[in-house]
Design a protein around this motif. Structure first.
Motif, PDB file in Angstrom:
ATOM      1  N   TYR A 139      -1.243  41.895 -13.204  1.00 23.63           N
ATOM      2  CA  TYR A 139      -1.073  41.817 -14.580  1.00 23.63           C
ATOM      3  C   TYR A 139      -0.329  40.941 -15.173  1.00 23.63           C
ATOM      4  CZ  TYR A 139      -5.696  44.128 -15.068  1.00 23.63           C
ATOM      5  OH  TYR A 139      -6.386  44.913 -15.067  1.00 23.63           O
ATOM      6  N   ALA A 140       1.045  41.317 -14.261  1.00 20.68           N
ATOM      7  CA  ALA A 140       2.519  40.990 -14.811  1.00 20.68           C
ATOM      8  C   ALA A 140       1.954  39.198 -14.393  1.00 20.68           C
ATOM      9  CB  ALA A 140       3.833  41.274 -13.719  1.00 20.68           C
ATOM     10  N   LYS A 177      -7.417  55.242 -20.066  1.00 23.46           N
ATOM     11  CA  LYS A 177      -6.358  55.693 -21.251  1.00 23.46           C
ATOM     12  C   LYS A 177      -5.466  54.381 -21.967  1.00 23.46           C
ATOM     13  CE  LYS A 177      -5.361  60.554 -18.952  1.00 23.46           C
ATOM     14  NZ  LYS A 177      -4.365  61.174 -18.139  1.00 23.46           N
ATOM     15  N   VAL A 178      -5.243  53.136 -21.716  1.00 26.25           N
ATOM     16  CA  VAL A 178      -4.983  52.586 -21.918  1.00 26.25           C
ATOM     17  C   VAL A 178      -6.430  51.263 -22.611  1.00 26.25           C
ATOM     18  CG1 VAL A 178      -3.604  50.213 -21.033  1.00 26.25           C
ATOM     19  CG2 VAL A 178      -3.297  52.021 -20.182  1.00 26.25           C
ATOM     20  N   TRP A 179      -5.301  51.421 -24.061  1.00 26.29           N
ATOM     21  CA  TRP A 179      -7.044  50.472 -25.353  1.00 26.29           C
ATOM     22  C   TRP A 179      -6.077  50.095 -26.825  1.00 26.29           C
ATOM     23  CZ3 TRP A 179      -9.104  52.164 -29.481  1.00 26.29           C
ATOM     24  CH2 TRP A 179      -8.529  53.555 -30.256  1.00 26.29           C
ATOM     25  N   LEU A 180      -4.988  50.611 -26.431  1.00 22.32           N
ATOM     26  CA  LEU A 180      -4.559  50.637 -27.958  1.00 22.32           C
ATOM     27  C   LEU A 180      -3.078  50.447 -27.294  1.00 22.32           C
ATOM     28  CD1 LEU A 180      -5.167  49.419 -30.881  1.00 22.32           C
ATOM     29  CD2 LEU A 180      -4.665  51.337 -31.625  1.00 22.32           C
ATOM     30  N   PHE A 181      -2.402  50.948 -26.894  1.00 20.34           N
ATOM     31  CA  PHE A 181      -1.045  51.186 -26.518  1.00 20.34           C
ATOM     32  C   PHE A 181      -0.361  51.462 -24.988  1.00 20.34           C
ATOM     33  CE2 PHE A 181      -1.375  53.212 -30.363  1.00 20.34           C
ATOM     34  CZ  PHE A 181      -0.695  52.041 -32.071  1.00 20.34           C
ATOM     35  N   PRO A 182       0.623  51.183 -24.343  1.00 22.20           N
ATOM     36  CA  PRO A 182       0.516  51.092 -23.131  1.00 22.20           C
ATOM     37  C   PRO A 182       0.651  52.549 -22.840  1.00 22.20           C
ATOM     38  CG  PRO A 182       2.796  50.245 -24.185  1.00 22.20           C
ATOM     39  CD  PRO A 182       1.407  50.472 -25.175  1.00 22.20           C
ATOM     40  N   SER A 183       0.641  52.844 -21.277  1.00 16.13           N
ATOM     41  CA  SER A 183       0.760  54.799 -20.849  1.00 16.13           C
ATOM     42  C   SER A 183       1.100  54.377 -19.953  1.00 16.13           C
ATOM     43  CB  SER A 183      -0.709  54.882 -20.742  1.00 16.13           C
ATOM     44  OG  SER A 183      -0.487  56.192 -20.493  1.00 16.13           O
ATOM     45  N   GLY A 184       2.586  55.368 -19.980  1.00 12.65           N
ATOM     46  CA  GLY A 184       3.474  55.676 -18.791  1.00 12.65           C
ATOM     47  C   GLY A 184       3.930  54.336 -18.627  1.00 12.65           C
ATOM     48  N   VAL A 185       4.977  54.273 -19.267  1.00  6.94           N
ATOM     49  CA  VAL A 185       5.300  52.116 -19.065  1.00  6.94           C
ATOM     50  C   VAL A 185       6.129  51.847 -17.720  1.00  6.94           C
ATOM     51  CG1 VAL A 185       6.835  51.085 -20.393  1.00  6.94           C
ATOM     52  CG2 VAL A 185       5.203  52.211 -21.616  1.00  6.94           C
ATOM     53  N   ILE A 202      -4.193  42.713 -21.790  1.00  2.00           N
ATOM     54  CA  ILE A 202      -3.475  42.079 -19.833  1.00  2.00           C
ATOM     55  C   ILE A 202      -1.481  42.529 -20.715  1.00  2.00           C
ATOM     56  CG2 ILE A 202      -2.541  40.347 -19.005  1.00  2.00           C
ATOM     57  CD1 ILE A 202      -5.449  38.694 -19.267  1.00  2.00           C
ATOM     58  N   VAL A 203      -1.391  42.106 -21.291  1.00  2.00           N
ATOM     59  CA  VAL A 203       0.344  42.340 -21.910  1.00  2.00           C
ATOM     60  C   VAL A 203       0.594  44.599 -22.232  1.00  2.00           C
ATOM     61  CG1 VAL A 203       2.422  42.205 -23.258  1.00  2.00           C
ATOM     62  CG2 VAL A 203       0.358  40.648 -23.822  1.00  2.00           C
TER      63      VAL A 203
END
Length: 319
Positions: A288-289, A72-80, A57-58
């Motif tokens: 999510y935010a 594409k997002v499961w371990l690290f954020p993408s397109g921050v 969620i974070v």
């Protein structure tokens, strides 16, 4: 005639096996090790099952929603991006709701903990007349409830509609917490201590405030933590009893913002959001935010209370 004697043959019997000694099996040799490895693996999987959704969620709250949909997002954020947080904190309703929630949490927790401690101590005193009948009346409310309409009518007739008291008073005394506190006082505070205090001239109030409460710190911290979490996450009473949106708690404000985001994304035809896809993107970022914003304060505060919670969790247990 000479008599010759043949040397006697001495047969040495094999020593008898020790009945207490047996051959070590694979289970004896590796059983404990296998169990420890298995228990550790199960524990790590359980921790991962709890922690990873929070972590996801974070990172999803600061990632491009299209990347989230595409997996594409499961371990690290993408397109921050921090657009979701910027839109939330730019809304004045968030700050107003946060202030209301802090007020409701502090006041509601103070009222609940005070009434529960006082009531539980009185019910724990064996010299209190009618305490069994009173306890029975409390327990009955755990199984029978008048319903939402009856509760609303009572709050209305007491003149508490659209006031802070409609949020903090109806559920101020939780019967289960009252039972836990009474059990703690019965098994932790001996009668001999009260008798000794009375011989020294202490009144019941002085004994309660000067001796009982200092000895009840684990119970007090447990009650505070339980009620802080309950009041912080509460929104249903505010939804039913409050009409003025300036008095809404944070959880209800976030709910309304999320509903408005879904509605606006469904009916978007133009304006600052040019397409339905862009509106959906904003709605997902906001969702999510909002989860992070509403959960982060408790996640920061609760670890500092963990020590007292560990002690308080054993209250009423058989020792």
């Amino acid at each position: 005639m000479s008599l010759t004697t043949e040397p006697s043959t001495i047969h040495q019997a094999n020593p008898a096996p020790n009945p207490g000694h047996r051959k070590q099996t694979l289970r004896d040799k590796y059983g404990d090790r296998v169990f420890n490895v298995g228990a550790t693996a199960v524990l790590l999987l359980s921790i991962l099952a709890v922690v990873y959704p929070l972590y996801f969620i974070v990172i999803a709250s600061i990632s491009d929603p299209n990347a989230v949909y595409e997996g594409k997002v499961w371990l690290f954020p993408s397109g921050v991006t921090t657009e979701g947080y910027e839109r939330i904190f730019a809304d004045s309703r968030i700050w107003n709701g946060l202030g209301n929630t802090l007020l409701y949490t502090v006041l509601g927790t103070a009222i609940s903990v005070t009434t529960i401690l006082c009531g539980a101590y009185a019910l724990s005193r064996k010299d209190m007349p009618g305490r069994k009948i009173l306890m029975l009346l409390f327990v009955i409310t755990m199984f029978f409830d008048g319903g939402l309409i009856t509760k609303y009518l009572v709050v209305r007739d007491l003149g508490m509609l659209d006031t802070i008291w409609a949020v903090v008073l109806p559920g101020a005394v939780g019967v289960w917490n009252l039972i836990i506190a009474r059990s703690f006082f019965e098994h932790t505070i001996p009668n001999e201590l009260r008798e000794a205090a009375q011989m020294d001239g202490a009144t019941d109030f002085k004994f309660f405030f000067n001796m009982v409460l200092p000895l009840s710190k684990p119970l007090i911290m447990l009650m505070i933590m339980v009620h802080v979490v309950a009041h912080w996450n509460s929104f249903f009473d505010a939804l039913i009893f409050l009409n003025d949106d300036t008095k809404y708690p944070l959880q209800l404000v976030l709910r309304n913002i999320l509903i408005q985001s879904d509605v606006s994304s469904t009916g978007t035809t133009g304006g600052d959001i040019e397409s339905y896809a862009a509106a959906q993107r904003i709605a997902e970022l906001t969702k999510y935010a909002m989860i992070v914003v509403s959960s982060l304060p408790l996640m920061i505060a609760l670890p500092f209370m963990q020590k007292h919670f560990t002690k308080g969790a054993m209250i009423g247990a058989v020792k």
